[in-house]
Design a protein around this motif. Structure first.
Motif, PDB file in Angstrom:
ATOM      1  N   ALA A 215      -1.142 126.045  26.796  1.00 24.71           N
ATOM      2  CA  ALA A 215      -0.172 125.183  26.115  1.00 24.71           C
ATOM      3  C   ALA A 215       0.006 123.829  26.790  1.00 24.71           C
ATOM      4  N   PHE A 216      -0.167 123.777  28.114  1.00 19.89           N
ATOM      5  CA  PHE A 216       0.251 122.569  28.832  1.00 19.89           C
ATOM      6  C   PHE A 216      -0.891 121.938  29.628  1.00 19.89           C
ATOM      7  N   ASP A 217      -0.663 120.717  30.073  1.00 19.81           N
ATOM      8  CA  ASP A 217      -1.660 119.960  30.825  1.00 19.81           C
ATOM      9  C   ASP A 217      -2.152 120.761  32.027  1.00 19.81           C
ATOM     10  N   GLY A 218      -3.406 120.505  32.376  1.00 17.31           N
ATOM     11  CA  GLY A 218      -3.990 121.189  33.520  1.00 17.31           C
ATOM     12  C   GLY A 218      -4.342 122.629  33.228  1.00 17.31           C
ATOM     13  N   ALA A 410       2.593 117.458  22.741  1.00 19.80           N
ATOM     14  CA  ALA A 410       1.128 117.541  22.779  1.00 19.80           C
ATOM     15  C   ALA A 410       0.678 117.519  24.231  1.00 19.80           C
ATOM     16  N   ARG A 411      -0.430 118.191  24.496  1.00 17.60           N
ATOM     17  CA  ARG A 411      -1.076 118.009  25.791  1.00 17.60           C
ATOM     18  C   ARG A 411      -1.625 116.590  25.877  1.00 17.60           C
ATOM     19  N   ARG A 412      -1.682 116.059  27.102  1.00 19.69           N
ATOM     20  CA  ARG A 412      -2.165 114.691  27.286  1.00 19.69           C
ATOM     21  C   ARG A 412      -3.525 114.653  27.959  1.00 19.69           C
ATOM     22  N   ASP A 413      -4.202 115.797  28.064  1.00 16.47           N
ATOM     23  CA  ASP A 413      -5.454 115.831  28.841  1.00 16.47           C
ATOM     24  C   ASP A 413      -6.605 116.483  28.091  1.00 16.47           C
ATOM     25  N   ILE A 414      -6.553 116.481  26.763  1.00 20.51           N
ATOM     26  CA  ILE A 414      -7.639 117.105  26.006  1.00 20.51           C
ATOM     27  C   ILE A 414      -8.959 116.379  26.308  1.00 20.51           C
ATOM     28  N   GLY A 415      -9.992 117.172  26.625  1.00 16.60           N
ATOM     29  CA  GLY A 415     -11.286 116.604  26.981  1.00 16.60           C
ATOM     30  C   GLY A 415     -11.457 116.312  28.455  1.00 16.60           C
TER      31      GLY A 415
END
Length: 423
Positions: A215-218, A410-415
């Motif tokens: 669900a979250f960043d990282g 939203a997650r901020r690290d997709i990709g």
């Protein structure tokens, strides 16, 4: 051709968006659809769990071709019932859909045809599952045997976490899907997905993608149905691709045919790239969500002849052309997802965002007059093209930042994995 897409999520909006571009299509319907599919098709208020109602709607609207999106409808045998009514349908049979509907079915297939996958045990009671856990230790993976909307998998880094997951399954957290549990060895490596079409005999490879389940960043927080994806996944080089086709995909399609349950549909292989080569994590018997969204953005070919060829056993000789660009999608979800979340909050700023390199696919939305309202856990899929994963990511987050929805996240690290390799 008059076409009806079954489903209401981002995957179905993306399919409808792509199908609507085909010159072969004279009319397009989505049942039940959402606030986005209404922009490219006619939504039909149909209970898709009621197969008789789906067939009636298809006949009332003189549908020539039905495309089934969601896993639950695949596993429930909607495709079989639509075909029995005399309507051409893109959807694996109920028997073939067990590749997704039963993890133990797929594991047994892997055993029979020497398909590389994680070592495992299957259990129908809590005591036996816990006893197996204590002999194996952690890290370990606990899976509800049936469908659980992408949430029935726990990658447990401690015995205590695995215990909790096992107890949850047998206490009814996932309903009938958790009546049996599959416990797998933890595989080290990077996950990637490979998609192919098959009509039961011929195979047409599609492309690769990488999903972000946490669900979250990282890659932290609980597992979800997917918070973003990009395609293609360069980590899947030609050597790994060829190995996957030879050792995993081909034996699966041949094995299903040998068993008398030929697989005709899109086959989505979730893979782990380990030190020993690619291994199967799981199969899905439908387009991924959100992987479908990035695939539809990248596909240059008309998708309708491909889907129809699968449904009619005429896939041999077909090909597919892709744009040179990468595509990346970011999921905007309701606060609280994948746990409890509210519905009905207004979303502003979506209209006017779409352009040649950016498309907003709707998942859990509905329209109330001129207002766009959140109506689910995963709500919007902001999807962009770019010459690199980084460029596609920048464009996607530019779209995210233009949307005004305080009740979403939203997650901020997709990709992030591929961007780290690009630099």
């Amino acid at each position: 051709m008059r076409v009806m897409v079954i489903g209401s999520g981002g995957r179905e909006h993306a399919l409808a968006w792509k199908i609507a571009q085909s010159p072969l299509v004279s009319a397009l319907f989505v049942a039940p659809g959402n606030g986005g599919s209404a922009l490219v098709a006619t939504n039909l208020a149909v209970d898709i769990t009621d197969h008789a109602a789906v067939i009636a709607a298809a006949k009332d609207n003189q549908i020539d071709f039905v495309v089934v999106g969601p896993d639950a409808q695949v596993v429930a045998g909607l495709g079989d019932d639509v075909r029995a009514a005399g309507i051409t349908c893109f959807c694996p049979s109920k028997a073939a859909g067990q590749l997704e509907g039963s993890k133990s079915f797929t594991k047994a297939l892997c055993d029979e045809f020497d398909i590389p996958t994680a070592a495992y045990g299957r259990f129908e009671d809590e005591a036996s599952a816990l006893a197996y856990l204590y002999t194996q230790g952690a890290p370990i993976v606990v899976k509800a045997d049936g469908l659980a909307a992408g949430k029935g998998v726990t990658v447990a880094m401690s015995v205590e976490e695995a215990e909790e997951a096992i107890i949850d399954c047998f206490s009814g957290a996932f309903g009938a899907s958790g009546a049996a549990v599959v416990i797998e060895e933890f595989m080290e490596g990077e996950e990637v997905s490979l998609f192919v079409l098959s009509d039961g005999t011929a195979i047409l490879p599609l492309t690769t993608a990488q999903d972000h389940k946490r669900a979250f960043d990282g890659d932290t927080g609980p597992n979800t149905g997917g918070m973003g994806a990009y395609s293609p996944a360069p980590v899947m080089d030609k050597v790994l691709y060829d190995q996957t086709m030879d050792e995993i995909i081909l034996p699966t399609i041949r094995g299903m045919a040998q068993r008398g349950t030929p697989y005709a549909g899109v086959l989505y292989a979730g893979l782990m790239l380990t030190e020993d080569g690619p291994k199967l994590v799981e199969y899905n018997a439908r387009f991924g969500d959100p992987e479908c969204q990035v695939m539809m953005m990248r596909m240059d070919s008309d998708i309708v002849p491909l889907l129809h060829a699968v449904a009619t056993g005429t896939l041999e000789g077909h090909d597919v052309v892709w744009k040179d660009d990468y595509a990346l999608t970011v999921i905007m979800a309701s606060n609280g997802y994948p746990g409890d979340y509210g519905k009905g909050s207004e979303i502003r700023g979506v209209e006017g965002l779409d352009n040649a390199t950016l498309t907003v696919f709707h998942a859990g939305t509905k329209r109330d007059g001129d207002r766009l309202l959140a109506n689910g856990g995963r709500v919007l899929n902001i999807t962009a093209l770019g010459a690199s994963v980084r460029e596609a990511q920048e464009r996607a987050y530019h779209g995210v930042d233009a949307i005004v929805w305080p009740e979403g996240f939203a997650r901020r690290d997709i990709g992030w994995r591929e961007i780290a390799r690009e630099t």
